[in-house]
Design a protein around this motif. Structure first.
Motif, PDB file in Angstrom:
ATOM      1  N   SER A  30      48.629  42.729  35.105  1.00  0.00           N
ATOM      2  CA  SER A  30      49.438  41.787  34.335  1.00  0.00           C
ATOM      3  C   SER A  30      50.703  41.342  35.073  1.00  0.00           C
ATOM      4  O   SER A  30      51.342  40.384  34.644  1.00  0.00           O
ATOM      5  N   VAL A  31      51.059  41.993  36.161  1.00  0.00           N
ATOM      6  CA  VAL A  31      52.235  41.579  36.928  1.00  0.00           C
ATOM      7  C   VAL A  31      51.850  40.990  38.280  1.00  0.00           C
ATOM      8  O   VAL A  31      52.724  40.698  39.106  1.00  0.00           O
ATOM      9  N   SER A  32      50.574  40.811  38.502  1.00  0.00           N
ATOM     10  CA  SER A  32      50.076  40.304  39.790  1.00  0.00           C
ATOM     11  C   SER A  32      49.642  38.857  39.677  1.00  0.00           C
ATOM     12  O   SER A  32      48.927  38.495  38.743  1.00  0.00           O
ATOM     13  N   ALA A  33      50.065  38.060  40.638  1.00  0.00           N
ATOM     14  CA  ALA A  33      49.481  36.727  40.763  1.00  0.00           C
ATOM     15  C   ALA A  33      48.029  36.895  41.188  1.00  0.00           C
ATOM     16  O   ALA A  33      47.671  37.870  41.865  1.00  0.00           O
ATOM     17  N   MET A  34      47.203  35.952  40.793  1.00  0.00           N
ATOM     18  CA  MET A  34      45.779  36.010  41.099  1.00  0.00           C
ATOM     19  C   MET A  34      45.352  34.747  41.824  1.00  0.00           C
ATOM     20  O   MET A  34      46.005  33.701  41.725  1.00  0.00           O
ATOM     21  N   GLY A  35      44.255  34.854  42.536  1.00  0.00           N
ATOM     22  CA  GLY A  35      43.760  33.693  43.255  1.00  0.00           C
ATOM     23  C   GLY A  35      42.256  33.677  43.344  1.00  0.00           C
ATOM     24  O   GLY A  35      41.588  34.711  43.172  1.00  0.00           O
ATOM     25  N   TRP A  36      41.733  32.495  43.594  1.00  0.00           N
ATOM     26  CA  TRP A  36      40.320  32.313  43.891  1.00  0.00           C
ATOM     27  C   TRP A  36      40.217  31.740  45.303  1.00  0.00           C
ATOM     28  O   TRP A  36      40.928  30.790  45.647  1.00  0.00           O
TER      29      TRP A  36
END
Length: 124
Positions: A30-36
């Motif tokens: 919940s505190v991490s940016a995410m990417g594809w």
């Protein structure tokens, strides 16, 4: 550390839509940016889209801007990539990744955790 599992890939005709999902486990999701990211045969892995920890900031590569939408549900620990108006050039293995920080980023080196990938094939 965040563990990631992608799903939802498949075969779709050009012009069609597909949604790939990423299920996360771990306390820092919940505190991490995410990417594809995606990797086509014979090509290097490339950034597709990113989202900040809160979901308020998103970023897209020029090749998918206006066609793909990234979103996240922190309560469910899920990240989604809605892909519309798909093209044969979108064919690739799609990877979900978790960043070390919370701000949206496109730099591959910022991402510490990766899923195993899900295949998306777009036929012409």
């Amino acid at each position: 550390q965040v563990q990631l599992v992608e799903s939802g890939g498949g075969l779709v005709q050009a012009g069609g839509s597909l949604r790939v999902s990423c299920a996360a486990s771990g306390r820092t999701f919940s505190v991490s940016a995410m990417g594809w990211f995606r990797q086509a045969p014979g090509k290097e892995r490339e950034f597709v889209s990113g989202i900040s920890w809160s979901g308020r900031s998103t970023y897209y590569s020029d090749s998918v801007k206006g066609r793909f939408t990234i979103s996240r549900d922190n309560a469910k620990k899920m990240v989604y990539l809605q892909m519309n108006s798909l093209k044969p050039d979108d064919t690739a293995v799609y990877y979900c990744a978790a960043s070390r920080g919370g701000a949206v980023t496109s730099r591959e080196s910022d991402f510490a955790s990766w899923g195993q990938g899900t295949q998306v094939t777009v036929s012409s």
